[in-house]
Design a protein around this motif. Structure first.
Motif, PDB file in Angstrom:
ATOM      1  N   UNK A   1       6.151 -26.805  -0.534  1.00 44.31           N
ATOM      2  CA  UNK A   1       6.029 -25.536  -1.234  1.00 44.31           C
ATOM      3  C   UNK A   1       4.560 -25.316  -1.566  1.00 44.31           C
ATOM      4  N   UNK A   2       4.066 -24.113  -1.291  1.00 41.40           N
ATOM      5  CA  UNK A   2       2.673 -23.752  -1.562  1.00 41.40           C
ATOM      6  C   UNK A   2       2.621 -23.011  -2.898  1.00 41.40           C
ATOM      7  N   UNK A   3       1.828 -23.502  -3.851  1.00 44.13           N
ATOM      8  CA  UNK A   3       1.705 -22.887  -5.170  1.00 44.13           C
ATOM      9  C   UNK A   3       0.233 -22.662  -5.473  1.00 44.13           C
ATOM     10  N   UNK A   4      -0.067 -21.473  -6.028  1.00 41.34           N
ATOM     11  CA  UNK A   4      -1.441 -21.127  -6.377  1.00 41.34           C
ATOM     12  C   UNK A   4      -1.563 -21.081  -7.900  1.00 41.34           C
ATOM     13  N   UNK A   5      -2.439 -21.937  -8.435  1.00 43.29           N
ATOM     14  CA  UNK A   5      -2.700 -22.008  -9.873  1.00 43.29           C
ATOM     15  C   UNK A   5      -4.027 -21.297 -10.119  1.00 43.29           C
ATOM     16  N   UNK A   6      -3.990 -20.231 -10.944  1.00 41.74           N
ATOM     17  CA  UNK A   6      -5.208 -19.489 -11.270  1.00 41.74           C
ATOM     18  C   UNK A   6      -5.528 -19.736 -12.742  1.00 41.74           C
ATOM     19  N   UNK A   7      -6.755 -20.195 -12.985  1.00 37.87           N
ATOM     20  CA  UNK A   7      -7.218 -20.442 -14.347  1.00 37.87           C
ATOM     21  C   UNK A   7      -7.994 -19.228 -14.834  1.00 37.87           C
ATOM     22  N   UNK A  52       4.564 -30.648  -2.465  1.00 38.59           N
ATOM     23  CA  UNK A  52       3.937 -29.526  -3.152  1.00 38.59           C
ATOM     24  C   UNK A  52       2.465 -29.481  -2.778  1.00 38.59           C
ATOM     25  N   UNK A  53       2.001 -28.319  -2.343  1.00 37.89           N
ATOM     26  CA  UNK A  53       0.573 -28.098  -2.111  1.00 37.89           C
ATOM     27  C   UNK A  53       0.108 -27.163  -3.220  1.00 37.89           C
ATOM     28  N   UNK A  54      -0.738 -27.672  -4.120  1.00 40.37           N
ATOM     29  CA  UNK A  54      -1.203 -26.897  -5.267  1.00 40.37           C
ATOM     30  C   UNK A  54      -2.653 -26.499  -5.028  1.00 40.37           C
ATOM     31  N   UNK A  55      -2.884 -25.200  -4.849  1.00 40.27           N
ATOM     32  CA  UNK A  55      -4.240 -24.671  -4.705  1.00 40.27           C
ATOM     33  C   UNK A  55      -4.653 -24.102  -6.050  1.00 40.27           C
ATOM     34  N   UNK A  56      -5.963 -24.183  -6.346  1.00 40.06           N
ATOM     35  CA  UNK A  56      -6.451 -23.686  -7.629  1.00 40.06           C
ATOM     36  C   UNK A  56      -7.574 -22.679  -7.386  1.00 40.06           C
ATOM     37  N   UNK A  57      -7.580 -21.635  -8.241  1.00 40.84           N
ATOM     38  CA  UNK A  57      -8.671 -20.657  -8.232  1.00 40.84           C
ATOM     39  C   UNK A  57      -9.212 -20.562  -9.649  1.00 40.84           C
TER      40      UNK A  57
END
Length: 190
Positions: A1-7, A52-57
Motif C-alpha cells: 500500500x502506498x501512503x503519502x504523509x504530508x507534514x 507499506x510504502x510511506x512517502x513524506x512531503x
C-alpha cells in the motif's frame, strides 16, 4: 500500500485526508513510530500485515489547506454476476395481470394438497405467476409456459433457478423434490 504523509505547520495529513494535530497523543505516537522507522500500528491494521510504502512531503512552512476533491474514475476490474438472468425488456406485470394469469390458469390445483406459487420470468422479458401443488412436476411448469404462450411450443428452452443458477434437467421431479417452492424460475432459449 502506498501512503503519502504530508507534514504541515499545524499538523499532518495522510493521503490528502483530514488534518491531524501534532498535540493529539495518538498522532504523536504515530509520528514517533515513523521517526523510529517503524510502521505505525494504525497502518499495520490497515494493510493486514502487507507491505507499506510511506512517502513524506515537508510543508512545515505552510498552513494546511484542505485539498479539493479530484474525480477519480473507477480503475478496478468488474465481474459479471448471475449472467444467466435474462434482460427484462418489458415492464413487470401489474397485480391485475398477475391475478388474471392465475385465474386463467390451465393448471389443475388440488386445494386439499399443499400448494406453492412459482414466478416464471420468460425469455421475452415478461413474467407469469402460477399456483401449483407441491406434487406437480417440473414438466408441468414447462407445459404451463407452452399453454400460456403457444409461441414457445416450437422453441427449444430450458428452465433455470435463480442464484445459484441450476438447470432443471430432470423434469420428472416434483417441485418439492427440486426444492423450488415459492421461487422464481427463468426460461432460457438453448
Amino acid at each position: 500500500v502506498q501512503i503519502l504523509l504530508k507534514l504541515w505547520r499545524n499538523g499532518f495529513s495522510l493521503d490528502d485526508g483530514e488534518l491531524r494535530s501534532y498535540s493529539d497523543p495518538t498522532n504523536a505516537q504515530f509520528l514517533e513510530s515513523v521517526k523510529r522507522g517503524e510502521i505505525p500500528v494504525e497502518l499495520q491494521r490497515l494493510v493486514h500485515g502487507g507491505q507499506v510504502n510511506l512517502d513524506m512531503e515537508d510543508h512545515q512552512e505552510q498552513e494546511y489547506v484542505k485539498p479539493r476533491l479530484r474525480f477519480k474514475a473507477f480503475s478496478g476490474e468488474g465481474q459479471k454476476l448471475g449472467s444467466l438472468t435474462p434482460e427484462i425488456v418489458s415492464t413487470p406485470s401489474s397485480p391485475e395481470e398477475e391475478e388474471k394469469s392465475i385465474l386463467n390458469a390451465p393448471v389443475l390445483i388440488d386445494d386439499s394438497m399443499p400448494a406453492t406459487k412459482i414466478q416464471i420470468r420468460l425469455a421475452d422479458g415478461s413474467r407469469l405467476i402460477q399456483r401449483f401443488n407441491q406434487t406437480h412436476r417440473i414438466k408441468d411448469i414447462r407445459d404451463f409456459i407452452i399453454q400460456s404462450r403457444p409461441a414457445f411450443a416450437t422453441t427449444d428452452f430450458v428452465l433455470v433457478t435463480t442464484f445459484p443458477n441450476r438447470e432443471l434437467t430432470d423434469e420428472s421431479l416434483t417441485l418439492q423434490e427440486a426444492d423450488i417452492l415459492n421461487t422464481v424460475i427463468l426460461q432460457q432459449f438453448k
